[in-house]
Design a protein around this motif. Structure first.
Motif, PDB file in Angstrom:
ATOM      1  N   ILE A1391      25.821 -31.682  -2.420  1.00 15.22           N
ATOM      2  CA  ILE A1391      26.493 -32.947  -2.771  1.00 15.22           C
ATOM      3  C   ILE A1391      27.630 -33.218  -1.798  1.00 15.22           C
ATOM      4  O   ILE A1391      27.810 -34.345  -1.304  1.00 15.22           O
ATOM      5  CB  ILE A1391      26.999 -32.883  -4.220  1.00 15.22           C
ATOM      6  N   ASP A1395      28.159 -36.282   0.772  1.00 14.07           N
ATOM      7  CA  ASP A1395      29.326 -37.175   0.634  1.00 14.07           C
ATOM      8  C   ASP A1395      30.191 -37.184   1.883  1.00 14.07           C
ATOM      9  O   ASP A1395      30.737 -38.236   2.258  1.00 14.07           O
ATOM     10  CB  ASP A1395      30.158 -36.747  -0.569  1.00 14.07           C
ATOM     11  N   THR A1423      21.305 -42.050   0.304  1.00 19.52           N
ATOM     12  CA  THR A1423      21.900 -42.339  -1.008  1.00 19.52           C
ATOM     13  C   THR A1423      20.940 -41.966  -2.132  1.00 19.52           C
ATOM     14  O   THR A1423      21.353 -41.347  -3.143  1.00 19.52           O
ATOM     15  CB  THR A1423      22.250 -43.827  -1.080  1.00 19.52           C
ATOM     16  N   ARG A1426      20.711 -38.181  -2.441  1.00 20.59           N
ATOM     17  CA  ARG A1426      21.940 -37.634  -3.043  1.00 20.59           C
ATOM     18  C   ARG A1426      21.915 -37.806  -4.549  1.00 20.59           C
ATOM     19  O   ARG A1426      22.259 -36.886  -5.318  1.00 20.59           O
ATOM     20  CB  ARG A1426      23.140 -38.339  -2.428  1.00 20.59           C
ATOM     21  N   LYS A1430      21.686 -34.912  -7.317  1.00 22.14           N
ATOM     22  CA  LYS A1430      22.720 -34.770  -8.357  1.00 22.14           C
ATOM     23  C   LYS A1430      22.093 -34.617  -9.731  1.00 22.14           C
ATOM     24  O   LYS A1430      22.612 -33.870 -10.592  1.00 22.14           O
ATOM     25  CB  LYS A1430      23.632 -35.994  -8.333  1.00 22.14           C
TER      26      LYS A1430
END
Length: 1480
Positions: A1391, A1395, A1423, A1426, A1430
Motif C-alpha cells: 500500500i 501511495d 489506482t 491499489r 487494500k
C-alpha cells in the motif's frame, strides 16, 4: 546582221526588252466579238468590255479542261482567294468545299520577277488546282498585281513584281499558317506571305539560310550557271578571248572591250548632236550599198529620261561603244583597261575577284555602287553589241529566256573559261553583300583572297518551303485522309533544263499575245505534253473522291443490332418472370427494390446498344450517352452497395447472415451518383453535344477517272468525345474496381447464402468487359468509328445480360429459393446443431502489456488457425467476440454427426493451442506461452437469422446458445466442457471413450469433460513438427527481433544522414569516471531535428542488416540472458518484461503525439515529424535514444543477487568498496554489460549501433542514466530526480535555468557580436537546453515505469509478479540472507509502495504529456490495483505464505529421503526442469 533577223526574232527581242523595261501589261489582243477571241486565242476566251480578249484558261474552267476539252477532262479547277466572287457562280471554278467534300487549305506561291520562276509557279498551280483540288495562288508582292495563271486579264507584268525572293513572306506564313488572313487590298497594310519559293539559286539559299521558319531547301532539278560571256562573233574573231589567258594583254583588252555609251552621251559626242535626221538617213543608205560596219548614228535626240539612259532602243538607237580616257592605252599605257559588264548589288558575282587576281585588266563602268549595271541595262548592252557587232564582256546566267533567245545566232553567249572551281576556292570567295555594304572595302579596292579567283560551278536550282507548310497540309487535328497532297507533290516535283528550253520555245513559237496570254498558253501546253511525267510526282492515292456508304449494310452492325434486340427482349422477359415469382424466396432475398433498379439499368443499357447500331441522327446521338451512362449507374451502384453489405458481414465472420439492404439506403446512393452522372452528362451534351458525324476510310478502289475512293461512314461524334467517353469509362471502372475489391473480401464467406460469389463474378465480368471496351476504343477510335460503334454495342449488350446470366437466372432453378409462401421468409430454424465456444484464458491480462497492433495480429493468426481446423472438420464459423471464437455444426446443412464433428474440432484446437502460443512467444514476447484455451460445447436447436439495422450480422438465438455460455463460464483452462446432450450424441456416435464425467456439479445439471488425450488423432502429432525451445531461448529470440527492428530504424535514419558506422578496430576514450554513478548527468544532449533527413526518411523495409551483425546481436543477448541469476523475480524473464514495457511506452509516445498533432497526411512528412520531435522532446526523432532505452531495460538487472543493495553490500565487500556503497547492483549490471559490449567479438554490432564516437558517448550516457534510475531504494537519487523533474517541468524554473545556461555560456564568447544574431542564438540555445533537460528526466521516469510496469497493468499481471517478488524475498529469508520475514510487512508495504511511489510516478507520466493515452491507463490500473490490494491483500499474503511454506516442507522431506537412500542419483534430488522465472 541585226537588221536582217527574222520577224519572229525581232518580236521576241522586243517582248523581252519591254518586259524588263516595265512596258508590259494586260492582254494585247483587241477584239470586237468573242468569236474573234476564240479564233485568235482558244475557246473559252471572251471579248471583254475593255475591247481585249480575256484569258480562256479562266473562263474555260482551267488549263486541262480548256486544252483537252470537257469530254477528255471533266474536272473544273478549284477556286482560290484571287478569283473574282462571281467565278464560282458562273461555273469558272468550283468552291473548295464542293471539290469532292475536300476543303484543302490554300497554298501560296512566291511570284518571282523572272520568267522561269513564273513558269514553275504556273505548272504547280495547274496540278494542284486542277488535278488535286488544292487552291493555289501566287503572291506578286503587291495587292494590285495579279500574275495568277487564271487571271482574266492575262497580266504578265514582270516589272511590277516587287517580291524577288522576299524572305519576309516565309516568316509571315510560318507565323499565320493561312496566308489568306493577311491578304489585303490596302497597299500600306499589305504583307507578303507565301509557303513556297518554287525556284531559287543555291547561293542565295546559303546566304539566307539562317532565316527562321524555313525547312531545308529541296532540289528543283534544273542546273543553273552564272558565268562570264562574250558574243560568239567576238570569239570567232579572236579565239584567245574564250580563255582568261587571252585576256591578259592590256592593250588588246582595252581596244576590244570598249565602253558602252548611253543614248544621251552618244548624242553629246556627235557633231550634229543628233538633231539632223538627214545625216542618219544618208549613213543608212550608204551602208546598205557598201555593206559597211561603221557605227550607226541615232536618228534623233532622246525624247525622255528613259531614252536618255538607254544603251539600246530597238529601231531607234542601236547603241555605241567607244574608247574613253580610261581605255586609251596611248594616254595610259600602264593603266588602260577594258569594260566588264557586271551585276548590280543584290546579284552574286565574283568577277572583280576573278579578273583582279587573274591579271585581266578590266574596269567596272556601271552606275551602281559596285560599278555594276542593272539587269535591264546589261541586256541593252548585249543587244547593242549584237547590233553593232562590238565585243562585250558580261556576267550572265542560264537558264534564261534571254540567254536562250540568242542560241544559234552570231551573238550567242560564249563562256570565257577561268581556272576550274575547287572547294578551297569556293571557301575563299568574297562576300558580295558585305562588299556592297562596306564603302571602305570599295574605296580601298579590296578584291579578296587570290584563292577565290576560280570559275563558278553549275548549281542545282532549289525550292524552299516554310515550316508552316507541313501544318497546313498535314494538320494533326484531322484524319490523314484529309491531308493535303500539296507538300508531297512540291517535294517530289523535279524539272530539268530541257523542260525549261521546251517551255521557252513554246512561248517563242506563239506570236499572238507575247505579253499576256502566250506565256500562259505555252505553260499550259507544256503541262499537257508532259502530263504523265508530272503525275508521277503526285503522291499515291491522290487525287481522291468521297463516296458515302450505308452503315446498315455493314455485317458487324447487323450482328450488333440483332444481339442488342435479343438482350432487350431477355431483360423484358426476366422482368415479367420476376413479377410472377415475386412471392418466392429468391425474389424476397434479392429484394424487389434492388431488383427493380438492376433490371431498369440493364434495360436502359440494352436500348442504348440498339440505338448505337441504327442510322445516327442528332437526336439519337444526344440521347445515347444518357441511356448508357444512367443505365450503368442503375446497374453497378446497387451491386456495389449489396456486395459492400455482404463484405461487412464477412468482416465480422458472419457468413450465414442474410443481407437486407434498406431501400432508403440503396436509393440514397443511387440518387447521389445519379446527380453526379446527370451533371456530367448535361455538361457533355451542352458544351460538346454528340451529333451525326462522318468518318472517312481510304480504300483500294479507283474510279474510272483514276481517283482513289474514300468511303464515308456516319456515326455519333463530338469534338472532344474521346475525353468524354474515357472519363465516363474511368468512372465506371472505379465503381467496378471498388466493388470487385470489396467482393474479393466477401469471398471469405464460405457457405454463401448471400450470393457474394455470384455478385463478385458479375462484377469481375463487367470489369473485364469494360477493359475490353477500353482496348477497343483505343484501337478503333482513330480508325473506323463505325466499327467502334458496332463493337461497343456488342460489349454493352454483354454487360446488360451478364447480371441475368450469372446472378438472376440461376435463382430460378434453385428449388429452395423458389418455394412459395410468407412462412419461408422467417429466420431459419436449425434443429440438430452443436455449438462450441472457444475462449482464450488469460487474454485480458496479456493484452494489458501489449500494443494494440500486437493484440490484433495475435488474434488474427489464432483465428486463421481455428478457421483451417474448422474447414477440415466441416464446422461452420458463426462469429468472433473479442477472444471468444463461436462455431456450430449442423448449419447451414444438416449433419447427422454434428456432435462428433464439433468434438473433433474442439480437440484439435485444444491440442494445437499450447504449441501455437509457444511458437508465438518469439513474436509477441514473454507470457504469450502462458495463454491457454477453454472450450464449452452444447447441442440443441437454434434459430439463425440476420437482424436488421445498422451493422446487421448473422446470429444464433435460443436456449442452446444460453446453455453454451453457462458451460463456458463453468469451464476451466485447458479443458473441454461438454453438456449431457452433447455427451450422449458423442457416445451414440461411437466415441464413448472420449467422455469423462465431471465430479463437480454445476447449475446446468450433469456435465462432462472431453478427454481429448484419448483421441487417436490427437496423438498423431509429429514430434518434429515444431522444435520447441525452452523459455529462455524463446525470450532471447523475441529480444533479438525487438533489437533488430530498432537497428533497422537506426540504419534507415543513418542512411539519410550519410554517416557510417565505427571503423573496425577503432578505440574510444570515454574519460570514464571512477564509477558509473558519477557519470550521471542532469542534461543529456540529444540531436537536434534534422529536417532533411526526415524528408529523405527511407522505408524501413528497404534496410537490410548484415547476417554477421544479427549473429553478434543474438550472441550478445544470449550471454546477457546467461548472466541473469535464476531468482523468481529478478531474472531474464523480468528483463524481457521490462523491455516489452519500454517498447510499449515508446510506441505510445508516437501514437499519442500523432493523435494530438496530426499525422503525416495532414501536416506533411517533414513538418509532422518536426512537431513530433518538439512534442516528445526529441526522443522519437532519434532511433539511437530509443535503442539505448530498450537496451537499458535488457541489462538493468544483470547478476542481480536476489536481495536489496544494502544486504548485498554486506555480502560483497569488494563491490561495496568499488561502488562506494551506492547503487551497487545497478552499477555492477552496467559495468558487466558494457564491458561485454566493448569486446572485439561484438565490434560489428557496436559499429551498427553507433556511427561515431560522439554517438557512442551519448549511447553510454543514456544507458547510465537509465540503469541508475532503476535503483528505487536510493533516497538521494530519488530526491535528485524529483528536483530535476520540478526544474524541467516548472515554467519559471525552466526559464531561469535556460537563461542561466545561456548567460554562462555566452560569457565566453567573443565580445564582437551582432546583438540580434546573438539574441536569436540565445533563444534557440535556451530552447534546446530545456528540451534536453525534459528529455533526460522523461527517459529516466520511463525506465522506472517500465521496471515496475506490472503494478500499472491488469490485476492478474500484478498478482503474478507480486507473488514472484514475494517468493524471491522469502527465499532469501529462508536462506538466511534476510533478517525479516517479508510476510510480516508485505501487505502494508505494498500500500505504501502504491501511495508513495507507484501512483505519484504514474501521475508524473501523465502530467509530462508525452505518453498519450498510456499515462491515463497506467494511473487507472495503479489506482484499481491499489484498491483491490487494500481489500484482498491480507488474504493474498496469507495464501502466499501458506503455499511457500508448504513447498519448503515438501522440499525438505524430499531432501531427507535422498540423503537416506545412498543409491539415489543426485539428479533425482535436483529439479533441473524448473523453467526460468516460474516457481512450480
Amino acid at each position: 546582221m541585226w537588221q536582217q533577223r527574222p520577224f519572229l526574232s525581232h518580236l521576241v527581242l522586243l517582248v523581252l526588252w519591254m518586259s524588263l523595261m516595265g512596258i508590259t501589261g494586260a492582254s494585247n489582243v483587241p477584239c470586237n466579238a468573242t468569236l474573234q477571241c476564240e479564233l485568235k486565242l482558244r475557246p473559252g476566251s471572251i471579248c471583254m468590255e475593255s475591247g481585249y480578249c480575256s484569258n480562256p484558261l479562266y473562263h474555260g474552267g482551267g488549263c486541262l479542261k480548256t486544252m483537252l476539252g470537257a469530254k477528255n477532262w471533266t474536272r473544273t479547277r478549284v477556286c482560290s482567294s484571287q478569283d473574282p466572287p462571281e467565278a464560282a457562280a458562273n461555273g469558272y471554278c468550283l468552291p473548295a468545299s464542293a471539290a469532292g467534300h475536300f476543303s484543302y487549305q490554300e497554298i501560296r506561291l512566291a511570284g518571282l520577277n523572272w520568267e522561269t520562276g513564273i513558269f514553275v509557279s504556273w505548272i504547280i498551280q495547274i496540278i494542284l488546282s486542277e488535278v488535286l483540288n488544292v487552291p493555289t495562288t501566287i503572291d506578286a508582292g503587291s495587292p494590285h498585281v495579279n500574275i495568277d495563271l487564271y487571271n482574266p486579264k492575262s497580266e504578265f507584268d514582270l516589272s511590277s513584281i516587287v517580291l524577288d525572293y522576299g524572305w519576309e513572306g516565309h516568316a509571315v506564313a510560318d507565323r499565320v499558317k493561312d496566308c489568306r488572313t493577311v491578304y489585303t487590298d490596302d497597299e500600306d497594310n499589305y504583307q507578303q506571305c507565301f509557303h513556297v519559293v518554287p525556284e531559287m539559286w543555291w547561293s542565295t539559299v546559303l546566304e539566307e539560310g539562317k532565316i527562321v521558319g524555313i525547312d531545308p531547301p529541296r532540289e528543283l532539278g534544273v542546273l543553273g550557271e552564272n558565268a562570264l560571256f562574250i558574243p560568239r562573233f567576238a570569239a570567232e574573231r579572236d579565239p584567245t578571248l574564250v580563255s582568261y589567258f587571252g585576256m591578259r594583254d592590256r592593250v588588246k583588252v582595252a581596244q576590244t572591250f570598249q565602253t558602252p555609251t548611253r543614248w544621251k552621251d552618244f548624242c553629246a559626242i556627235q557633231e550634229d548632236n543628233c538633231i539632223t535626221p538627214d545625216a542618219y538617213n544618208r549613213w543608212k543608205t550608204y551602208c546598205q550599198l557598201n555593206n559597211c560596219i561603221d557605227k550607226p548614228h541615232a536618228p534623233r535626240f532622246p525624247e525622255n529620261e528613259q531614252e536618255e539612259q538607254s544603251f539600246f532602243v530597238e529601231g531607234l538607237y542601236p547603241g555605241h561603244f567607244r574608247i574613253t580616257e580610261e581605255g586609251d592605252c596611248d594616254l595610259n599605257p600602264d593603266t588602260c583597261t577594258g569594260v566588264l559588264v557586271d551585276y548590280a548589288c543584290g546579284w552574286n558575282s565574283y568577277a572583280k575577284q576573278q579578273t583582279h587576281h587573274l591579271n585581266m585588266p578590266f574596269r567596272y563602268a556601271g552606275t551602281e555602287v559596285n560599278g555594276g549595271f542593272k539587269a535591264s541595262e546589261a541586256l541593252q548592252i548585249w543587244r547593242a553589241a549584237n547590233a553593232t557587232k562590238s565585243p562585250v564582256f558580261m556576267v550572265w546566267y542560264s537558264p534564261d529566256p534571254f540567254y536562250q533567245s540568242f542560241l544559234g545566232s552570231e551573238a550567242e553567249m560564249t563562256r570565257v573559261n577561268l581556272p576550274p572551281p575547287t572547294p578551297q576556292c569556293a571557301d575563299n570567295r568574297i562576300n558580295v553583300a558585305d562588299y556592297c555594304a562596306n564603302s571602305t572595302w570599295r574605296d580601298q579596292g579590296s578584291f579578296g583572297d587570290p584563292k577565290g579567283s576560280c570559275d563558278t560551278y553549275p548549281q542545282l536550282l532549289q525550292k524552299t518551303f516554310t515550316k508552316a507548310l507541313r501544318d497546313v497540309t498535314e494538320d494533326p487535328s484531322l484524319s490523314d485522309v484529309f491531308w493535303s497532297p500539296a507538300r508531297d507533290f512540291l517535294l517530289n516535283l523535279r524539272l530539268d533544263n530541257l523542260h525549261y528550253n521546251e517551255l521557252i520555245q513554246l512561248w517563242r513559237s506563239r506570236g499572238t499575245d507575247p505579253l499576256g496570254y502566250d506565256p500562259r498558253d505555252a505553260t499550259c501546253q507544256w503541262v499537257v505534253d508532259n502530263f504523265d511525267r508530272l503525275m508521277s510526282f503526285v503522291p499515291e492515292t491522290y487525287p481522291r473522291v468521297i463516296k458515302e456508304v450505308d452503315n446498315e449494310r455493314e455485317a458487324l452492325l447487323a450482328v450488333a443490332f440483332g444481339l442488342s434486340i435479343f438482350v432487350v427482349c431477355v431483360v423484358l422477359l426476366t422482368t415479367a418472370f420476376c413479377f410472377l415469382k415475386r412471392k418466392t424466396m429468391c425474389i424476397y432475398h434479392m429484394q424487389s427494390h434492388f431488383l427493380r433498379l438492376l433490371l431498369c439499368g440493364m434495360l436502359m443499357v440494352g436500348i442504348g446498344a440498339v440505338i448505337m447500331t441504327a442510322a445516327p441522327t442528332d437526336a439519337s446521338c444526344g440521347v445515347t450517352p444518357w441511356l448508357i451512362n444512367l443505365g450503368y449507374l442503375l446497374l453497378f451502384v446497387p451491386l456495389v452497395v449489396r456486395i459492400s453489405a455482404i463484405s461487412r458481414l464477412a468482416t465480422d465472420g458472419k457468413r450465414m447472415q442474410r443481407v437486407r439492404v434498406k431501400s432508403i439506403e440503396l436509393y440514397k446512393y443511387v440518387l447521389a451518383f445519379a446527380v453526379l452522372v446527370a451533371v456530367y452528362l448535361f455538361v457533355w451534351t451542352y458544351v460538346d453535344p454528340p451529333v451525326k458525324t462522318y468518318e472517312y476510310e481510304l480504300t483500294n478502289h479507283v474510279t474510272p477517272e483514276g481517283d482513289s475512293v474514300i468511303e464515308s461512314y456516319d456515326y455519333c461524334g463530338a469534338e472532344y468525345d474521346y475525353y468524354w467517353l474515357f472519363i465516363a469509362m474511368a468512372c465506371r471502372g472505379l465503381v467496378l474496381l471498388s466493388g470487385t475489391m470489396i467482393g474479393f473480401l466477401a469471398l471469405r464467406v464460405k457457405d454463401d447464402r448471400n450470393d457474394s460469389r455470384a455478385i463478385f463474378v458479375t462484377l469481375v465480368v463487367q470489369l473485364v468487359v469494360l477493359v475490353l471496351q477500353f482496348v477497343v476504343c483505343v484501337i478503333l477510335f482513330e480508325s473506323k468509328r463505325s466499327d467502334l460503334m458496332g463493337y461497343s454495342s456488342i460489349l454493352h449488350s454483354l454487360n446488360a445480360i451478364t447480371p441475368i446470366a450469372i446472378y438472376i437466372l440461376p435463382k430460378f432453378f434453385d428449388k429452395d429459393e423458389n418455394k412459395q409462401g410468407e412462412d419461408n421468409m422467417l429466420p431459419d430454424v436449425f434443429v440438430h446443431t452443436t455449438m462450441a465456444l472457444l475462449d482464450v484464458v488469460g487474454f485480458s491480462a496479456w493484452t494489458s502489456v501489449r500494443q494494440p497492433v500486437d493484440v490484433f495480429q495475435f488474434l488474427e493468426v489464432l483465428y486463421e488457425t481455428f478457421d483451417e481446423i474448422a474447414v477440415k472438420n466441416g464446422v461452420f464459423k458463426v462469429e468472433t467476440v473479442g477472444e471468444c471464437y463461436i462455431a456450430a455444426t449442423g448449419i447451414p446443412k444438416p449433419q447427422p454427426d454434428h456432435a462428433v464433428r464439433m468434438a473433433k474440432f474442439a480437440m484439435d484446437c485444444m491440442a494445437k493451442m499450447p504449441r501455437f502460443v509457444k511458437s508465438m512467444e518469439t513474436r509477441f514476447g514473454p507470457d504469450t506461452g502462458d495463454l491457454s484455451l477453454q472450450i464449452a460445447m452444447h447441442s440443441g436447436p437454434v434459430t439463425g437469422g440476420c437482424l436488421a439495422g445498422k451493422g446487421e450480422k448473422f446470429q444464433l438465438f435460443g436456449a442452446t446458445t444460453f446453455e453454451a455460455k453457462l458451460l463456458l463460464d463453468k469451464s476451466i483452462s485447458g479443458r473441454i466442457h461438454v453438456s449431457e446432450s452433447t455427451a450422449n450424441l458423442i457416445v451414440n456416435g461411437g466415441k464413448p471413450n472420449w467422455i469423462v464425467p465431471r465430479d463437480e456439479k454445476v447449475s446446468t445439471g450433469p456435465t462432462f469433460w472431453l478427454d481429448f488425450g484419448r483421441r487417436e488423432s490427437a496423438k498423431e502429432v509429429k514430434s518434429d513438427e515444431f522444435a520447441y525451445m525452452n523459455g529462455q531461448q524463446r525470450w532471447v529470440e523475441w529480444n533479438v527481433g525487438v533489437f533488430q527492428g530498432l537497428l533497422v530504424q537506426i540504419l534507415a535514419r543513418r542512411a539519410m544522414s550519410f554517416t557510417a558506422g565505427l571503423s573496425s578496430g577503432s578505440t574510444v576514450d570515454f574519460n570514464k569516471a571512477e564509477m558509473p554513478l558519477e557519470e550521471v548527468k542532469e542534461i543529456i544532449e540529444l540531436p537536434e531535428f534534422d529536417r532533411r533527413a526526415a524528408r529523405r526518411q527511407r522505408d524501413n523495409q528497404d534496410v537490410v542488416i548484415a547476417d554477421e551483425v544479427i549473429a553478434e546481436l543474438r550472441e550478445y543477448i544470449s550471454v546477457i540472458a546467461s548472466l541473469y541469476n535464476q531468482y523468481p523475480f529478478h531474472n531474464f524473464a523480468h528483463a524481457s518484461y521490462v523491455v516489452m514495457a519500454v517498447k510499449k511506452y515508446m510506441s505510445r509516445i508516437l501514437e499519442g503525439s500523432e493523435a494530438e498533432l496530426g499525422g503525416e497526411e495532414e501536416r506533411g512528412r517533414s513538418s509532422a515529424q518536426s512537431a513530433l520531435h518538439d512534442h516528445s522532446y526529441g526522443i522519437t526523432s532519434d532511433p539511437l535514444t530509443q535503442f539505448a532505452c530498450v537496451y537499458s531495460a535488457l541489462i538493468h538487472d544483470v547478476q542481480h543477487p536476489g536481495v536489496p543493495n544494502n544486504r548485498w553490500m554486506e555480502e560483497n565487500d569488494e563491490l561495496a568498496s568499488r561502488y562506494k556503497l551506492r547503487s551497487v547492483a545497478e552499477q555492477n549490471s552496467f559495468d558487466v554489460s558494457w564491458d561485454l559490449l566493448m569486446q572485439d567479438r561484438f565490434q560489428k554490432l557496436r559499429s551498427t549501433i553507433c556511427s561515431s564516437s560522439e554517438e557512442l558517448h551519448r549511447f553510454r550516457q543514456i544507458v547510465i542514466n537509465c540503469v541508475m534510475a532503476t535503483d528505487l531504494g536510493d533516497k538521494q537519487l530519488k530526491a535528485l530526480r524529483n528536483g530535476r523533474w520540478e526544474k524541467a517541468f516548472s515554467q519559471e524554473a525552466t526559464s531561469v535555468s535556460g537563461l542561466s545556461e545561456v548567460s554562462s555560456s555566452s560569457d565566453s564568447e567573443d565580445e564582437s557580436y551582432n546583438p540580434r544574431r546573438s539574441a536569436n542564438h540565445a533563444i534557440k540555445k535556451r530552447k534546446q537546453v530545456s528540451i534536453n533537460r525534459k528529455a533526460t528526466i522523461v527517459i529516466e521516469h520511463l525506465i522506472q515505469a517500465a521496471d515496475i510496469a506490472h503494478t500499472c497493468q491488469h490485476w492478474h499481471i500484478y498478482r503474478k509478479w507480486n507473488e514472484r517478488l514475494f517468493r524471491e524475498l522469502y527465499q532469501a529469508y529462508r536462506e538466511g540472507r534476510s533478517d525479516a520475514n517479508p510476510a510480516d510487512n508485505w501487505y502494508k508495504g505494498e500500500i505504501g509502495f502504491f501511495d508513495f511511489y507507484i501512483i505519484p510516478l504514474s501521475q508524473k507520466i501523465r502530467d509530462c504529456g508525452v505518453f498519450g493515452p498510456t499515462s491515463d491507463e497506467n494511473l487507472n490500473y495503479a489506482t484499481n490495483n491499489r484498491n483491490m490490494w487494500k481489500s484482498e491483500g491480507q488474504q493474498i499474503v496469507e495464501d502466499m505464505l501458506k503455499q511457500v511454506e508448504q513447498e519448503y516442507r515438501e522440499q525438505n522431506e524430499s531432501d531427507r529421503e535422498c540423503a537416506k537412500d545412498p543409491s539415489s542419483s543426485p539428479f533425482q534430488c535436483i529439479d533441473l526442469e524448473l523453467e526460468l522465472g516460474v516457481v512450480e
